[in-house]
Design an enzyme around this catalytic site. Structure first.
Site, PDB file in Angstrom:
ATOM      1  CD  GLU A 278      -2.994  -0.909   2.349  1.00 48.02           C
ATOM      2  OE1 GLU A 278      -2.642  -0.273   3.370  1.00 48.02           O
ATOM      3  OE2 GLU A 278      -4.093  -1.498   2.261  1.00 48.02           O
TER       4      GLU A 278
ATOM      5  CD  GLU B 104      -4.504  -5.278   3.293  1.00 47.18           C
ATOM      6  OE1 GLU B 104      -3.311  -5.482   2.966  1.00 47.18           O
ATOM      7  OE2 GLU B 104      -4.837  -4.348   4.045  1.00 47.18           O
TER       8      GLU B 104
ATOM      9  CE  LYS C 209      -4.384  -5.204  16.236  1.00 43.69           C
ATOM     10  NZ  LYS C 209      -4.095  -4.243  15.176  1.00 43.69           N
TER      11      LYS C 209
END
Ligand code: MG
Length: 350
Positions: free
Chosen positions: A185, A272, A311
């Protein structure tokens, strides 16, 4: 009818009395603790059909705005991205890849190799080992694997990227499984003056060892401005361009940008995406997630969801401490994880 007189001996009377007592008692118990009404149990029918993978599609190539399989037919891959390798590298293993293929029906896995913040630049051997473990597993399982240079300042690390991708191409370039993602990115930097030359240099290094595998190139603004590429595509024929979205943040406006690029024959690959906001958290938006999946299906755009991580954030597919060896039950998955798994399973085996 003649009445029958039944004669019973005392032993039999005792036995019948005992049986009567047992029945009476059990009835009493039944009254006190009634048998609970059976609740419907949701049991997934085990589906052992493997997803279509490298054995079916083989060597990928690009034509117009499509990615084609070995027979020249448009192909759409669906799978999962792993999390930043230096932070949640515990899922970079064969068991996880195998489970994502057999249970989730993924036919592409993305290894997001960190570059900064304790990644490749400072821990080269350790980070490469994690990526190679995933590539080896993908080859063994017959799925595609994206190796992603997970960086926001790739232009500052060009020599390291060339070194890494050259080595990777030399080692795995003969396997049709491997897909290169040269820059995850980029920030708000020029496509023409910064990003295009960067990708050109990395691709030149890759092509020294591998003439044909697919390369996916990151675009401006966290891989959203794919329209910058219109009129300025890279010369390499097997190159596609990265589009990223987070469904609770990026909606029709970004689909319009993507559509403009597609209409100008810019091939896209969503390496993504999230069902959450761009932060990876905030809120989920399942309606927009559905709209995006429909859009990607319409144009046969491949996609990987962010991410296989435990997470505590909405974009993570796993609940904290989910096994690092796959075998996850539905209760090990987050809301996003269950939603994405359902989507992949529904579409990848047909
Ligand atoms: Mg090759």
């Amino acid at each position: 009818m003649q009445k029958k007189i039944i004669k019973m001996n005392p032993k039999k009377i005792l036995l019948f009395s005992a049986i009567f007592l047992i029945i009476a008692c059990s009835k009493k118990v039944a009254e006190v603790a009634p048998t609970p009404v059976a609740q419907p149990i949701v049991v997934e029918v085990e589906d052992t059909t493997p997803p279509k993978g490298v054995a079916d599609y083989g060597q990928l190539s690009v034509s117009g705005n499509k990615i084609l399989d070995k027979n020249g037919k448009p192909v759409q891959l669906r799978g999962m991205s792993l999390f930043w390798s230096q932070w949640i590298g515990k899922y970079y293993n064969e068991e996880t890849v195998k489970w994502l293929k057999t249970d989730w029906k993924c036919n592409v896995i993305r290894a997001a190799m960190a570059v900064e913040s304790g990644g490749y630049l400072t821990n080269k051997a350790a980070e490469k080992a994690k990526v190679y473990a995933v590539v080896d597993a993908a080859i063994k399982e017959g799925v595609y694997v994206i190796v992603d240079w997970h960086d926001h300042k790739g232009e500052d690390h060009l020599e390291s990227a060339k070194e890494f991708f050259g080595e990777l191409a030399k080692k795995y370039g003969d396997y049709p499984n491997l897909i290169y993602e040269t820059y995850n990115e980029p920030l708000n930097v020029s496509w023409r003056n910064v990003l295009r030359p960067y990708h050109e240099a990395v691709i030149a290094e890759i092509r020294k060892y591998d003439s044909d595998n697919l390369v996916i190139c990151g675009t401006r603004n966290w891989s959203q401005n794919v329209d910058d590429v219109i009129g300025y595509k890279l010369a390499d024929k097997n190159t596609a361009y990265t589009l990223h979205y987070y469904a609770a943040t990026h909606k029709q406006g970004l689909r319009d940008i993507a559509k403009r690029a597609l209409d100008s024959d810019v091939p896209l690959f969503v390496t993504e995406y999230g069902t959450s906001e761009a932060s990876g958290d905030g809120s989920l938006n399942s309606d927009e997630a559905d709209k995006w999946w429909a859009f990607l299906d319409q144009y046969k755009i491949s996609h990987c969801n962010w991410s296989i991580a435990d997470k505590v954030e909405l974009a993570a597919a796993l609940r904290p401490n989910a096994s690092t060896q796959g075998g996850w039950r539905l209760s090990d998955l987050t809301e996003s994880g269950r939603m994405v798994r359902t989507e992949i399973r529904k579409k990848n085996v047909n």
